[in-house]
Scaffold this motif. Structure first.
Motif, short mmCIF file in Angstrom:
data_model
loop_
_atom_site.label_atom_id
_atom_site.label_comp_id
_atom_site.label_asym_id
_atom_site.label_seq_id
_atom_site.Cartn_x
_atom_site.Cartn_y
_atom_site.Cartn_z
N UNK A 97 0.70 -1.06 -0.05
CA UNK A 97 0.12 -0.10 -0.01
C UNK A 97 0.93 1.33 0.06
N UNK A 98 1.95 1.36 0.81
CA UNK A 98 2.73 2.31 0.66
C UNK A 98 3.38 2.66 -0.60
N UNK A 99 3.57 1.59 -1.48
CA UNK A 99 4.47 1.80 -2.62
C UNK A 99 3.23 2.48 -3.54
N UNK A 100 2.11 2.45 -3.22
CA UNK A 100 0.68 3.20 -3.83
C UNK A 100 0.39 4.45 -3.14
N UNK A 101 1.21 5.05 -2.19
CA UNK A 101 0.82 6.17 -1.35
C UNK A 101 -0.19 6.22 -0.64
N UNK A 102 -0.45 4.85 0.13
CA UNK A 102 -1.67 4.70 1.14
C UNK A 102 -0.72 4.38 2.37
N UNK A 103 -0.75 5.20 3.41
CA UNK A 103 -0.05 4.91 4.57
C UNK A 103 -1.16 4.44 5.57
N UNK A 104 -0.86 3.09 6.14
CA UNK A 104 -1.51 2.29 7.04
C UNK A 104 -0.71 1.78 8.11
N UNK A 105 -1.00 0.71 8.87
CA UNK A 105 -0.10 0.17 9.83
C UNK A 105 -0.42 -1.13 10.02
N UNK A 106 0.51 -1.99 10.85
CA UNK A 106 0.05 -3.29 10.84
C UNK A 106 0.36 -3.78 12.31
N UNK A 107 -0.24 -4.65 12.90
CA UNK A 107 -0.04 -5.62 14.03
C UNK A 107 0.02 -6.96 13.77
N UNK A 108 0.67 -7.88 14.40
CA UNK A 108 0.50 -9.25 14.02
C UNK A 108 -0.82 -9.92 13.60
N UNK A 109 -0.71 -10.28 12.31
CA UNK A 109 -1.97 -11.12 11.79
C UNK A 109 -2.96 -9.79 11.13
N UNK A 110 -2.67 -8.76 11.30
CA UNK A 110 -3.71 -7.69 10.82
C UNK A 110 -3.02 -6.39 10.48
N UNK A 111 -3.84 -5.90 9.37
CA UNK A 111 -3.70 -4.40 8.74
C UNK A 111 -4.51 -3.48 9.45
N UNK A 112 -3.78 -2.48 10.19
CA UNK A 112 -4.38 -1.52 10.75
C UNK A 112 -4.76 -0.21 9.94
N UNK A 113 -6.11 0.06 9.96
CA UNK A 113 -6.26 1.16 9.12
C UNK A 113 -7.16 2.33 10.04
N UNK A 114 -6.93 3.39 10.21
CA UNK A 114 -7.37 4.42 10.95
C UNK A 114 -7.64 5.87 10.41
N UNK A 115 -8.94 5.87 10.08
CA UNK A 115 -9.06 7.42 9.29
C UNK A 115 -9.40 8.19 10.46
N UNK A 116 -9.24 9.79 10.01
CA UNK A 116 -9.68 10.48 10.85
C UNK A 116 -10.70 11.54 9.90
N UNK A 117 -11.24 12.80 10.55
CA UNK A 117 -12.19 13.28 10.10
C UNK A 117 -11.67 14.04 8.60
N UNK A 118 -10.36 14.18 8.38
CA UNK A 118 -9.71 14.75 7.03
C UNK A 118 -9.57 13.68 6.08
#
Ligand SMILES: Cc1ncc(COP(=O)(O)O)c(C=O)c1O
Length: 375
Positions: A336-357
């Protein structure tokens, strides 16, 4: 609310699809401006700025944080991190008759570590039945009259699930225990009212949903507890007559600043004020509604695409942290980062956290790219 207009405040949004606010909130122009002002003041005034300007900024921050939490300004202390805030609290408790601390297995580890290092304290970890939430009855079963503190999260960092603070406060108080909340993952995205919910102690900080960067944390202590809680780690910022410089006499400040230690990080204070200004202007209830729309869109799109989620089953208990199962989450995050999308991960999971913006289009895009990566 013109959410689109708020995007101009955060330069990172024009360069990336930024969906990692639960790790680090976006840097805004107001925060940058506050720090620029701080630098100009330092250069123009030197140390005189401490008395003329910067002590007032510390008070402004305590005042804004108090309003955010539904507390009095005199119940707020500034801290360098939540770990230090918790260590100061842990140092103030008498464990002789109550040697147990109850936490949840889904809590952020620093919460338990404070007490695991104390030989006089036993830490009890309350299990999760579904891996995402904890039934309040589980806490009720664990808290007893040897429990000093029920300490747990408002929002779990691993699942985004929101806990019912009032229910947990009642469980703790029924057994004579204190109720401590780690609100790092809720302050700024979920409304908090410590007086309404009968919270005794709360820690949080500006790093994530409050858009204020690292180097600072906030501690709330209920006024009625202040006299009894006497930390055994301290410093001159906790001393009543701080500027008397009397090495032979120490008395605590009367208010929550008795938990403060040494010189605070002023750049962090100014970043935090800039972020807090934005949050205060929009208001957390409006942010909660906006984030709910984005979160539910993300949950629905991911489920429709056949992805497996780890979130609270009840939508009202979900916040803007969405865990999506993946066999190789680090690989997914890099893809995703190669495509300009910044998210994170924890063991076994991709973690996505949007905010109002964030936008609906960004939510749709991250799910599409995640599906593409897996196929
Ligand atoms: C729930 C929670 N508590 C605490 C922390 C951090 O604590 P500290 O300020 O000690 O780094 C984090 C994240 O970094 C968190 O997600």
């Amino acid at each position: 609310m013109n959410w689109q207009a708020w995007r101009d405040e955060f330069p990172i949004l024009s360069r990336t699809t930024y969906l990692n606010s639960c790790s680090l909130g976006a840097l805004g122009r107001r925060a940058q401006a506050r720090v620029a002002t701080f630098q100009e003041e330092w250069s123009a005034w030197g140390a005189a700025a401490w008395y003329e300007l910067w002590m007032g900024r510390l008070a402004e921050l305590r005042r804004r944080v108090a309003a955010l939490l539904g507390a009095a300004q005199t119940e707020i202390a500034l801290q360098p991190s939540t770990s230090v805030a918790l260590a100061a609290v842990a140092s103030a408790v008498d464990y002789r008759r109550r040697p147990r601390i109850v936490v949840a297995e889904l809590d952020f580890p620093t919460l338990a570590y404070q007490w695991m290092v104390r030989p006089d304290v036993e830490v009890v970890r309350v299990p999760s039945d579904d891996g995402a939430t904890i039934d309040p009855q589980r806490f009720a079963d664990a808290v007893d009259d040897r429990t000093a503190i029920l300490a747990t999260s408002h929002v779990f960092f691993t699942t985004g699930a929101i806990q019912d603070l009032r229910a947990l406060a009642d469980i703790a108080h029924a057994r004579g225990a204190l109720f401590l909340v780690d609100a790092y993952q809720s302050a700024g995205q979920v409304p908090i009212d410590v007086h309404r919910d009968d919270v005794d102690i709360l820690t949080t900080g500006p790093l994530k949903w409050l858009l204020g960067g690292p180097g600072l944390a906030y501690l709330y202590v209920r006024e009625a507890l202040l006299e009894a809680l006497r930390p055994t780690m301290t410093g001159w910022f906790g001393a009543r007559d701080q500027f008397d410089f009397d090495i032979a006499r120490f008395e605590f400040k009367d208010d929550a600043r008795r938990f403060e230690l040494g010189t605070p990080s002023l750049p962090s204070v100014h970043f935090a004020l800039g972020g807090q200004e934005v949050i205060d202007e929009i208001g957390v209830p409006a942010i909660r509604e906006r984030n709910r729309v984005l979160t539910e869109r993300l949950v629905a799109a991911a489920q429709a695409a056949g992805l497996r989620l780890r979130v609270a089953p009840d939508a009202d208990a979900r916040s803007a942290i969405v865990m999506i199962a993946d066999a190789d989450p680090a690989g997914a995050v890099a893809h995703l980062a190669e495509r300009g999308i910044i998210v994170d991960w924890r063991p076994g999971f991709v973690r996505i956290s949007p905010h109002f913006y964030n936008t609906e289009a960004e939510i749709d895009r991250v799910v599409e790219e995640l599906v593409a990566w897996r196929s």
